[in-house]
Design a protein around this motif. Sequence first.
Motif, PDB file in Angstrom:
ATOM      1  N   TYR A  90       7.819   8.302   6.671  1.00 17.38           N
ATOM      2  CA  TYR A  90       7.868   7.820   5.172  1.00 17.38           C
ATOM      3  C   TYR A  90       8.408   6.236   6.513  1.00 17.38           C
ATOM      4  CZ  TYR A  90       7.283  11.924   2.347  1.00 17.38           C
ATOM      5  OH  TYR A  90       6.185  12.584   1.850  1.00 17.38           O
ATOM      6  N   VAL A  91       8.185   5.499   5.131  1.00 15.04           N
ATOM      7  CA  VAL A  91       9.021   4.153   5.591  1.00 15.04           C
ATOM      8  C   VAL A  91      10.447   3.829   5.170  1.00 15.04           C
ATOM      9  CG1 VAL A  91       8.245   1.878   5.488  1.00 15.04           C
ATOM     10  CG2 VAL A  91       7.274   2.403   5.873  1.00 15.04           C
ATOM     11  N   HIS A  92      11.567   3.626   5.697  1.00 20.06           N
ATOM     12  CA  HIS A  92      12.493   3.589   5.022  1.00 20.06           C
ATOM     13  C   HIS A  92      13.128   2.091   4.848  1.00 20.06           C
ATOM     14  CE1 HIS A  92      13.508   7.995   3.651  1.00 20.06           C
ATOM     15  NE2 HIS A  92      12.989   7.935   4.720  1.00 20.06           N
ATOM     16  N   CYS A  93      14.235   1.993   3.870  1.00 19.88           N
ATOM     17  CA  CYS A  93      14.323   0.839   4.171  1.00 19.88           C
ATOM     18  C   CYS A  93      16.153   1.089   4.057  1.00 19.88           C
ATOM     19  CB  CYS A  93      13.737   0.451   3.105  1.00 19.88           C
ATOM     20  SG  CYS A  93      14.993  -2.378   2.874  1.00 19.88           S
TER      21      CYS A  93
ATOM     22  N   LEU B  91       0.831  -0.755  -0.085  1.00 19.34           N
ATOM     23  CA  LEU B  91       0.155   0.424   0.424  1.00 19.34           C
ATOM     24  C   LEU B  91       0.776   1.592  -0.342  1.00 19.34           C
ATOM     25  CD1 LEU B  91      -2.767  -1.088   2.824  1.00 19.34           C
ATOM     26  CD2 LEU B  91      -3.120  -1.160   0.344  1.00 19.34           C
ATOM     27  N   PRO B  92       0.156   2.524  -0.766  1.00 18.85           N
ATOM     28  CA  PRO B  92       1.452   3.051  -1.011  1.00 18.85           C
ATOM     29  C   PRO B  92       2.117   4.226   0.226  1.00 18.85           C
ATOM     30  CG  PRO B  92      -0.326   3.641  -2.327  1.00 18.85           C
ATOM     31  CD  PRO B  92      -0.785   2.347  -1.496  1.00 18.85           C
ATOM     32  N   ASP B  93       0.875   3.795   1.144  1.00 18.55           N
ATOM     33  CA  ASP B  93       1.536   4.399   2.811  1.00 18.55           C
ATOM     34  C   ASP B  93       3.067   3.877   3.936  1.00 18.55           C
ATOM     35  OD1 ASP B  93       0.513   6.653   3.027  1.00 18.55           O
ATOM     36  OD2 ASP B  93      -1.714   5.971   3.564  1.00 18.55           O
ATOM     37  N   HIS B  94       2.430   2.289   3.091  1.00 17.78           N
ATOM     38  CA  HIS B  94       3.677   1.458   3.250  1.00 17.78           C
ATOM     39  C   HIS B  94       4.887   1.232   2.457  1.00 17.78           C
ATOM     40  CE1 HIS B  94       0.794   1.040   7.580  1.00 17.78           C
ATOM     41  NE2 HIS B  94      -0.514   0.817   6.416  1.00 17.78           N
ATOM     42  N   ARG B  95       4.703   1.323   1.686  1.00 16.37           N
ATOM     43  CA  ARG B  95       6.112   1.296   0.243  1.00 16.37           C
ATOM     44  C   ARG B  95       6.895   2.191   0.951  1.00 16.37           C
ATOM     45  NH1 ARG B  95       3.299   2.180  -4.785  1.00 16.37           N
ATOM     46  NH2 ARG B  95       2.097   0.789  -4.097  1.00 16.37           N
ATOM     47  N   PRO B  96       8.094   1.400   1.166  1.00 23.40           N
ATOM     48  CA  PRO B  96       9.682   1.669   2.005  1.00 23.40           C
ATOM     49  C   PRO B  96      10.030   2.788   0.544  1.00 23.40           C
ATOM     50  CG  PRO B  96       9.986  -0.709   0.920  1.00 23.40           C
ATOM     51  CD  PRO B  96       8.070  -0.345   0.901  1.00 23.40           C
ATOM     52  N   PHE B  97      10.800   2.999   1.287  1.00 21.63           N
ATOM     53  CA  PHE B  97      11.927   3.945   0.593  1.00 21.63           C
ATOM     54  C   PHE B  97      13.347   3.087   0.566  1.00 21.63           C
ATOM     55  CE2 PHE B  97       9.162   7.347   1.218  1.00 21.63           C
ATOM     56  CZ  PHE B  97       8.669   7.657  -0.334  1.00 21.63           C
ATOM     57  N   LEU B  98      13.684   2.483  -0.632  1.00 23.99           N
ATOM     58  CA  LEU B  98      15.012   1.767  -0.392  1.00 23.99           C
ATOM     59  C   LEU B  98      16.643   2.746  -0.605  1.00 23.99           C
ATOM     60  CD1 LEU B  98      13.077  -0.387  -0.655  1.00 23.99           C
ATOM     61  CD2 LEU B  98      15.426  -1.625  -1.590  1.00 23.99           C
ATOM     62  N   LYS B  99      17.058   2.444   0.186  1.00 19.09           N
ATOM     63  CA  LYS B  99      18.879   3.066   0.279  1.00 19.09           C
ATOM     64  C   LYS B  99      19.812   2.397   0.991  1.00 19.09           C
ATOM     65  CE  LYS B  99      20.042   8.047  -0.683  1.00 19.09           C
ATOM     66  NZ  LYS B  99      20.104   9.945  -1.099  1.00 19.09           N
ATOM     67  N   SER B 100      20.765   2.590   0.616  1.00 22.76           N
ATOM     68  CA  SER B 100      22.287   1.327   0.935  1.00 22.76           C
ATOM     69  C   SER B 100      22.697   3.065   2.112  1.00 22.76           C
ATOM     70  CB  SER B 100      23.512   1.470  -0.193  1.00 22.76           C
ATOM     71  OG  SER B 100      23.786   2.832  -0.587  1.00 22.76           O
ATOM     72  N   SER B 101      23.069   2.068   3.006  1.00 17.08           N
ATOM     73  CA  SER B 101      23.741   2.121   4.042  1.00 17.08           C
ATOM     74  C   SER B 101      25.232   3.486   3.698  1.00 17.08           C
ATOM     75  CB  SER B 101      24.177   1.556   5.085  1.00 17.08           C
ATOM     76  OG  SER B 101      23.309   1.048   5.818  1.00 17.08           O
ATOM     77  N   GLN B 102      26.129   2.964   2.910  1.00 19.73           N
ATOM     78  CA  GLN B 102      26.693   3.325   2.421  1.00 19.73           C
ATOM     79  C   GLN B 102      26.618   4.900   1.734  1.00 19.73           C
ATOM     80  OE1 GLN B 102      26.193   0.122   1.385  1.00 19.73           O
ATOM     81  NE2 GLN B 102      28.390  -0.594   1.693  1.00 19.73           N
ATOM     82  N   GLU B 103      25.612   4.680   0.763  1.00 20.81           N
ATOM     83  CA  GLU B 103      25.235   6.283   0.535  1.00 20.81           C
ATOM     84  C   GLU B 103      24.998   6.883   1.253  1.00 20.81           C
ATOM     85  OE1 GLU B 103      22.655   5.524  -4.033  1.00 20.81           O
ATOM     86  OE2 GLU B 103      22.169   4.108  -2.159  1.00 20.81           O
ATOM     87  N   ILE B 104      24.096   7.107   2.592  1.00 25.04           N
ATOM     88  CA  ILE B 104      23.409   7.450   3.451  1.00 25.04           C
ATOM     89  C   ILE B 104      25.107   8.644   3.815  1.00 25.04           C
ATOM     90  CG2 ILE B 104      22.570   7.509   5.826  1.00 25.04           C
ATOM     91  CD1 ILE B 104      20.432   5.539   4.541  1.00 25.04           C
TER      92      ILE B 104
END
Length: 205
Positions: free
Chosen positions: A123-126, A82-95
């Motif tokens: 927001y859901v982050h992964c 569902l849109p409100d539960h959709r995670p934004f994926l980003k690598s820890s290295q990029e962060i």
Amino acid sequence: MSRFDYIYMLKQVEEKGRELYRGDFAIDDIDRPIVMKLIAYFLRDGEVAAKEKLDLHKGLLLTGPIGCGKTSIMRILSNFSLPDHRPFLKSSQEISLEFADLGSDLILKYSRRAFNPYKRMPYVHCFDDLGFEPLVNYWGNKINLMAEILFTRYNLMHSHGMITHAITRLNAAQLGAIYGDHLRSRMREMFNLIAFQPDSRDKRK
């Protein structure tokens, strides 16, 4: 009985994998129970989730050997969320690299400012490759940026229902060695642990 057809959903996952990755994408038998659990989670299927001992108020800590398909499966299944539960994926290295531009504001970006401005929902982050990010320099001191972000998101989980996912090839003891027992105990509260089998096939070959 679930209101969802899981055999159909599994076929949809494979079809999406072929669309996003390669034409011969398929879920191996050894990985099928894991993927079924993840489908239940992303569909917010409370009945099946309870049977699988998944807490829908927690995020996912997805672990497994290198190349087993953790990141690709998470990306595929986010399309069924569902849109409100959709995670934004980003690598820890990029962060960690972002820290050079944003400084300490980066922690706020992924925590106290990680809210939909119209709905005030978090927001859901992964965070991918958790545990492999470098330490960053802050006023001459080395700090563990991801530890700071996870601590803050842990507090926001309790106050605002903020969900966090993470992907790693490290086990709990290895994560504890990096982040300390204090954060490790909080990660137990933040995450449902879902682990691919150690002999899951390397999908890169």
